[in-house]
Design a protein around this motif. Structure first.
Motif, mmCIF file in Angstrom:
data_model
loop_
_atom_site.group_PDB
_atom_site.id
_atom_site.type_symbol
_atom_site.label_atom_id
_atom_site.label_comp_id
_atom_site.label_asym_id
_atom_site.label_seq_id
_atom_site.Cartn_x
_atom_site.Cartn_y
_atom_site.Cartn_z
ATOM 1 N N GLY A 1 -7.972 -20.682 12.812
ATOM 2 C CA GLY A 1 -7.353 -21.812 13.501
ATOM 3 C C GLY A 1 -7.612 -23.122 12.792
ATOM 4 N N ALA A 2 -8.705 -23.218 12.056
ATOM 5 C CA ALA A 2 -9.014 -24.465 11.357
ATOM 6 C C ALA A 2 -8.126 -24.654 10.137
ATOM 7 C CB ALA A 2 -10.486 -24.474 10.941
ATOM 8 N N ILE A 3 -7.551 -23.577 9.624
ATOM 9 C CA ILE A 3 -6.689 -23.696 8.448
ATOM 10 C C ILE A 3 -5.313 -24.218 8.842
ATOM 11 C CG2 ILE A 3 -5.548 -22.343 6.629
ATOM 12 C CD1 ILE A 3 -8.008 -20.522 6.665
ATOM 13 N N GLU A 4 -4.871 -23.907 10.043
ATOM 14 C CA GLU A 4 -3.514 -24.262 10.451
ATOM 15 C C GLU A 4 -3.218 -25.757 10.401
ATOM 16 O OE1 GLU A 4 -3.023 -22.384 14.193
ATOM 17 O OE2 GLU A 4 -2.982 -20.367 13.333
ATOM 18 N N PRO A 5 -4.111 -26.667 10.789
ATOM 19 C CA PRO A 5 -3.770 -28.093 10.676
ATOM 20 C C PRO A 5 -3.635 -28.573 9.239
ATOM 21 C CG PRO A 5 -5.500 -27.792 12.271
ATOM 22 C CD PRO A 5 -5.319 -26.476 11.570
ATOM 23 N N ILE A 6 -4.150 -27.826 8.262
ATOM 24 C CA ILE A 6 -4.044 -28.233 6.863
ATOM 25 C C ILE A 6 -2.604 -28.090 6.387
ATOM 26 C CG2 ILE A 6 -4.781 -27.643 4.516
ATOM 27 C CD1 ILE A 6 -7.461 -26.780 5.743
ATOM 28 N N LEU A 7 -1.883 -27.101 6.897
ATOM 29 C CA LEU A 7 -0.536 -26.817 6.406
ATOM 30 C C LEU A 7 0.436 -27.975 6.638
ATOM 31 C CD1 LEU A 7 -0.244 -23.050 7.322
ATOM 32 C CD2 LEU A 7 -0.679 -24.064 5.096
#
Length: 53
Positions: free
Chosen positions: A23-29
């Motif tokens: 879930g922490a990777i998703e805001p990076i996209l």
């Protein structure tokens, strides 16, 4: 023996951790996408000038 049982129960609670990591990777996209759009908008006049010759 009791210490091992406590450690095992704590480690079992820690197993759902990868869900938080994913879930922490998703805001990076979206930020990466905004960066790509920003750089392409900045580069567009230079590419147009190169193509115009």
């Amino acid at each position: 023996m009791a210490d091992r049982l406590v450690r095992n129960s704590v480690s079992l609670r820690a197993l759902p951790g990868p869900d938080r990591g994913r879930g922490a990777i998703e805001p990076i996209l979206p930020a990466l996408l905004r960066g790509v759009i920003f750089i392409s908008v900045l580069a567009a006049p230079f590419v147009a000038a190169l193509l115009a010759g």
